[in-house]
Write a protein that holds these residues in place. Structure first.
Motif, mmCIF file in Angstrom:
data_model
loop_
_atom_site.group_PDB
_atom_site.id
_atom_site.type_symbol
_atom_site.label_atom_id
_atom_site.label_comp_id
_atom_site.label_asym_id
_atom_site.label_seq_id
_atom_site.Cartn_x
_atom_site.Cartn_y
_atom_site.Cartn_z
ATOM 1 N N UNK A 1 42.681 49.767 -24.777
ATOM 2 C CA UNK A 1 41.814 50.582 -23.932
ATOM 3 C C UNK A 1 40.460 49.952 -23.656
ATOM 4 N N UNK A 2 40.128 48.870 -24.360
ATOM 5 C CA UNK A 2 38.772 48.349 -24.296
ATOM 6 C C UNK A 2 38.770 46.822 -24.215
ATOM 7 N N UNK A 3 38.296 46.261 -23.099
ATOM 8 C CA UNK A 3 38.204 44.804 -23.037
ATOM 9 C C UNK A 3 37.165 44.308 -24.051
ATOM 10 N N UNK A 4 37.380 43.111 -24.582
ATOM 11 C CA UNK A 4 36.504 42.563 -25.605
ATOM 12 C C UNK A 4 36.268 41.086 -25.360
ATOM 13 N N UNK A 5 35.012 40.673 -25.426
ATOM 14 C CA UNK A 5 34.656 39.258 -25.348
ATOM 15 C C UNK A 5 34.257 38.823 -26.751
ATOM 16 N N UNK A 6 34.888 37.763 -27.257
ATOM 17 C CA UNK A 6 34.597 37.272 -28.600
ATOM 18 C C UNK A 6 34.117 35.832 -28.525
ATOM 19 N N UNK A 7 33.051 35.543 -29.268
ATOM 20 C CA UNK A 7 32.459 34.200 -29.274
ATOM 21 C C UNK A 7 32.207 33.774 -30.717
ATOM 22 N N UNK A 8 32.657 32.576 -31.073
ATOM 23 C CA UNK A 8 32.434 32.036 -32.418
ATOM 24 C C UNK A 8 31.141 31.241 -32.431
ATOM 25 N N UNK B 1 30.916 36.819 -32.753
ATOM 26 C CA UNK B 1 30.163 37.826 -32.017
ATOM 27 C C UNK B 1 31.148 38.571 -31.123
ATOM 28 N N UNK B 2 31.217 39.880 -31.271
ATOM 29 C CA UNK B 2 32.178 40.683 -30.516
ATOM 30 C C UNK B 2 31.407 41.608 -29.580
ATOM 31 N N UNK B 3 31.640 41.429 -28.283
ATOM 32 C CA UNK B 3 31.000 42.247 -27.253
ATOM 33 C C UNK B 3 32.048 43.214 -26.717
#
Length: 126
Positions: free
Chosen positions: A66-73, A83-85
Motif C-alpha cells: 500500500x505504500x511506496x518506499x525509497x531506501x538508501x544505504x 534511510x527509509x523514506x
C-alpha cells in the motif's frame, strides 16, 4: 619524545602506503563524519537519536503493498545505515554517490540499522 612522534608518523605513512583504496576511502569518510559532529554508524544503537554523515551507496525504490518506499544505504566508513523514506518513489538529489547528513531515531530491521523518514541535508557535489 621526538623519536616517538617520528615513529608514529612513519607507521601512519606505511599504513597509508599499503592500504587498499577501499580502506583509505573508509578512513576519509570517518574523518569527514567526525568533522561534522556526526556519530559513527557502528556506534549507533536502537532507539538513539543520531546524526550520521556519509555517502549513499545504493538507492532503490521498493514497491510495498500500500505504500511506496525509497531506501538508501548511507555508508560512513564504519557501517551502513539504511534511510527509509515512506511514501516516496524518488527524491531529487538522493542518488548513489551523494554525500549527506541524516538525523533521526535508529531502528533495527532484519538486523540492520534503519532511520525512517530522516531529516537530511545534502552536501554540494564534489
Amino acid at each position: 619524545m621526538a623519536t616517538n612522534e617520528r615513529t608514529t608518523g612513519l607507521r601512519r605513512f606505511f599504513e597509508r602506503l599499503t592500504a587498499s583504496a577501499a580502506e583509505l576511502d573508509a578512513q576519509e569518510l570517518q574523518r569527514d563524519s567526525a568533522k561534522c559532529g556526526a556519530v559513527l554508524a557502528d556506534q549507533c544503537s536502537r532507539g538513539q537519536v543520531v546524526s550520521v554523515s556519509g555517502r549513499l551507496r545504493t538507492v532503490a525504490y521498493t514497491p510495498r503493498t500500500n505504500l511506496p518506499t525509497l531506501e538508501a544505504d548511507l555508508y560512513d566508513g564504519s557501517d551502513v545505515v539504511t534511510l527509509v523514506f515512506l511514501g516516496r518513489r524518488a527524491i531529487p538529489g538522493i542518488e548513489p554517490g551523494r554525500q549527506l547528513t541524516a538525523r533521526g531515531r535508529i531502528a533495527i530491521r532484519d538486523d540492520r540499522k534503519v532511520i525512517y523518514n530522516p531529516f537530511y541535508e545534502l552536501e554540494a557535489p564534489r
